[in-house]
Design an enzyme around this catalytic site. Structure first.
Site, PDB file in Angstrom:
ATOM      1  N   ASP A 186       0.580  -0.985   0.132  1.00  0.00           N
ATOM      2  CA  ASP A 186      -0.009   0.106  -0.010  1.00  0.00           C
ATOM      3  C   ASP A 186       0.763   1.397   0.010  1.00  0.00           C
ATOM      4  O   ASP A 186       0.793   2.323  -0.704  1.00  0.00           O
ATOM      5  CB  ASP A 186      -0.919  -0.034   1.277  1.00  0.00           C
ATOM      6  CG  ASP A 186      -2.376   0.051   0.834  1.00  0.00           C
ATOM      7  OD1 ASP A 186      -2.694   0.613   0.022  1.00  0.00           O
ATOM      8  OD2 ASP A 186      -3.030  -0.440   2.124  1.00  0.00           O
ATOM      9  N   ASP A 246      -6.669  -0.857  -3.664  1.00  0.00           N
ATOM     10  CA  ASP A 246      -8.176  -1.163  -3.060  1.00  0.00           C
ATOM     11  C   ASP A 246      -8.351  -2.692  -3.058  1.00  0.00           C
ATOM     12  O   ASP A 246      -7.937  -3.353  -4.052  1.00  0.00           O
ATOM     13  CB  ASP A 246      -8.689  -0.460  -4.277  1.00  0.00           C
ATOM     14  CG  ASP A 246     -10.583  -0.535  -3.932  1.00  0.00           C
ATOM     15  OD1 ASP A 246     -10.802  -0.433  -2.710  1.00  0.00           O
ATOM     16  OD2 ASP A 246     -11.300  -0.618  -4.999  1.00  0.00           O
ATOM     17  N   THR A 290      -7.712  -4.525  -0.041  1.00  0.00           N
ATOM     18  CA  THR A 290      -6.531  -4.998   0.742  1.00  0.00           C
ATOM     19  C   THR A 290      -6.710  -6.602   1.068  1.00  0.00           C
ATOM     20  O   THR A 290      -6.068  -7.521   1.092  1.00  0.00           O
ATOM     21  CB  THR A 290      -6.307  -4.321   1.989  1.00  0.00           C
ATOM     22  OG1 THR A 290      -7.406  -4.061   2.675  1.00  0.00           O
ATOM     23  CG2 THR A 290      -5.927  -2.940   1.544  1.00  0.00           C
ATOM     24  N   ASP A 292     -12.335   5.011  -3.328  1.00  0.00           N
ATOM     25  CA  ASP A 292     -12.953   3.946  -3.728  1.00  0.00           C
ATOM     26  C   ASP A 292     -14.212   4.031  -4.904  1.00  0.00           C
ATOM     27  O   ASP A 292     -14.492   2.764  -5.394  1.00  0.00           O
ATOM     28  CB  ASP A 292     -13.839   3.365  -2.362  1.00  0.00           C
ATOM     29  CG  ASP A 292     -12.856   2.639  -1.449  1.00  0.00           C
ATOM     30  OD1 ASP A 292     -11.669   2.466  -1.758  1.00  0.00           O
ATOM     31  OD2 ASP A 292     -13.356   2.899  -0.237  1.00  0.00           O
TER      32      ASP A 292
HETATM   33  P1  AMP Z   1     -14.478  -3.899  -1.318  1.00  0.00           P
HETATM   34  O1  AMP Z   1     -13.352  -4.336  -1.885  1.00  0.00           O
HETATM   35  O2  AMP Z   1     -15.686  -3.567  -2.531  1.00  0.00           O
HETATM   36  O3  AMP Z   1     -15.276  -4.676  -0.128  1.00  0.00           O
HETATM   37  O4  AMP Z   1     -14.188  -2.449  -0.745  1.00  0.00           O
HETATM   38  C1  AMP Z   1     -13.173  -2.248  -0.197  1.00  0.00           C
HETATM   39  C2  AMP Z   1     -12.972  -0.618   0.487  1.00  0.00           C
HETATM   40  O5  AMP Z   1     -14.416  -0.611   1.333  1.00  0.00           O
HETATM   41  C3  AMP Z   1     -12.018  -0.229   1.135  1.00  0.00           C
HETATM   42  O6  AMP Z   1     -11.152   0.508   0.363  1.00  0.00           O
HETATM   43  C4  AMP Z   1     -12.707   0.748   2.217  1.00  0.00           C
HETATM   44  O7  AMP Z   1     -12.271   1.991   2.081  1.00  0.00           O
HETATM   45  C5  AMP Z   1     -14.272   0.503   2.110  1.00  0.00           C
HETATM   46  N1  AMP Z   1     -14.939   0.324   3.273  1.00  0.00           N
HETATM   47  C6  AMP Z   1     -14.488   0.065   4.714  1.00  0.00           C
HETATM   48  N2  AMP Z   1     -15.497  -0.062   5.407  1.00  0.00           N
HETATM   49  C7  AMP Z   1     -16.729   0.310   4.599  1.00  0.00           C
HETATM   50  C8  AMP Z   1     -18.093   0.213   4.967  1.00  0.00           C
HETATM   51  N3  AMP Z   1     -18.664   0.094   6.212  1.00  0.00           N
HETATM   52  N4  AMP Z   1     -19.093   0.323   3.783  1.00  0.00           N
HETATM   53  C9  AMP Z   1     -18.433   0.322   2.732  1.00  0.00           C
HETATM   54  N5  AMP Z   1     -17.233   0.439   2.270  1.00  0.00           N
HETATM   55  C10 AMP Z   1     -16.335   0.198   3.304  1.00  0.00           C
HETATM   56 MG    MG Z   2     -10.212   1.124  -0.994  1.00  0.00          MG
END
Ligand code: AMP
Ligand code: MG
Length: 343
Positions: free
Chosen positions: A46, A128, A130, A286
């Site tokens: 990262d 994005d 992780t 994001d």
């Molecule tokens: P994904 O890979 O689509 O699950 O999204 C990853 C991203 O979700 C990360 O980069 C975070 O910034 C974001 N994230 C963290 N907590 C939440 C939440 N409660 N609701 C939606 N997105 C989130």
């Molecule tokens: Mg992200």
């Protein structure tokens, strides 16, 4: 698509960062780190990715602010000397001779916070997804340029996505077995008003192939994708929405903005990200790149209530909740279906 100077620089920056993230994944993500749920490889990747992208942008556009996800404060703590050393070693793969001070200052370039007066800025998610990175599944390096509150350029580097889309008849990310297993890795790039193209991630070429969203109109035949993480998107609400739309296929769960790539390439018609809490605000990095990539491929992206995404409120989408991204012709129906289940 005519490649502007900005797009050329952004593509090169994401490609260079991906050489670093791919090397970290190959060498530092091991059965042992997986078993221990050790997050250190993704922390290294990262920071290193943010350093590499910010350095490239700073060289080309020294006056442009960069809104990155990471902050170098933690890396400066003496207790993190080993971590910092590892980050510097990884950055040096892409930028030989990079010193500790160089690396810290490049990461710091990503610390801008835009306000209503910031006319033009970049936003970066250096890794994005992780969790997907740690599972050796989908993750993305997401870079976008915002001018006057509008996303005008987006680049998504998806190192673990197959180069070729097989369309909606196969699972997103499926590999063409007849053609063998070509090296994965795809870069998706777009400029406002110019369409979206797909390029190889690991070959330095500007020759892109135009991509288009799915035009399936019968939602019962649509495939939808969502987060792997139930904490990031309400999977029980999305199951109800899918049922209301007559969708019979199981959701495809993928980490990262690779979901936007899947919609842009027509591998899925719908991406649902339904709020899990009233207080969470989506982060601009994001969604900036993923949203323009889908829109320029002929799709539509709004929040879960059908409102356009509003990139004029700093680091978050303050006035939006959740996300709905679709191919062509089904967005209104999906918004109405979602509206039955969320408040
Ligand atoms: P994904 O890979 O689509 O699950 O999204 C990853 C991203 O979700 C990360 O980069 C975070 O910034 C974001 N994230 C963290 N907590 C939440 C939440 N409660 N609701 C939606 N997105 C989130
Ligand atoms: Mg992200």
């Amino acid at each position: 698509m005519q490649i502007t100077h900005e797009l050329k620089v952004a593509i090169a920056a994401v490609r260079l960062a991906s050489t670093v993230t791919q090397a970290v994944q190959k060498h530092l993500v091991t059965a042992d780190t997986l078993e221990k749920k050790d997050r250190s490889p993704v922390t290294v990747a990262d920071f290193a990715s943010q350093a590499v992208v910010c350095k490239a942008l700073a060289d080309a556009f020294p006056d442009d602010p960069i809104v990155g996800e990471e902050d170098a404060g933690e890396l400066r703590e003496t207790s993190n000397a080993v971590l910092l050393n590892s980050v510097v070693n990884q950055v040096a793969r892409a930028r030989s001779g990079a010193s500790q001070d160089d690396v810290l200052s490049w990461i710091d370039r990503g610390g801008a916070t835009p306000d209503g007066r910031t006319r033009r800025y970049w936003t970066l998610d250096p890794i994005d997804g992780t969790k997907g990175f740690l599972r050796a599944q989908q993750y993305a390096i997401a870079l976008a340029l915002i001018e006057d509150g509008r996303v005008v350029l987006g680049v998504l580097g998806c190192p673990n996505l197959p180069a070729k889309s097989l369309g909606e008849s196969k699972e997103p990310g499926a590999v063409d077995t007849e053609q063998g297993n070509p090296q994965p890795g795809v870069l998706i790039a777009t400029l406002l008003g110019r369409g979206t193209v797909s390029l190889p991630l690991n070959t330095a070429t500007d020759e892109g192939t135009p991509i288009r969203v799915s035009d399936i109109q019968d939602t019962a035949k649509a495939r939808f994708c969502e987060s792997v993480e139930s904490g990031h998107s309400n999977q029980s609400d999305s199951a109800k929405v899918a049922e209301a739309l007559g969708i019979t296929a199981d959701p495809v769960r993928m980490d990262s903005q690779a979901k936007y790539a899947a919609v842009a390439r027509g591998e899925a018609s719908i991406y649902l990200r339904l709020p899990t809490s009233a207080s969470y605000r989506e982060k601009i990095w994001d969604h900036a790149s993923g949203s323009i990539v889908v829109q320029e491929a002929g799709g539509t992206v709004t929040d879960a209530f059908g409102k356009p995404l509003d990139f004029t409120h700093g680091r978050t989408l303050e006035h939006n909740r959740g996300i709905i991204a679709t191919g062509s012709g089904v967005h209104d129906r999906v918004v109405r279906a979602v509206g039955k289940f969320i408040r």
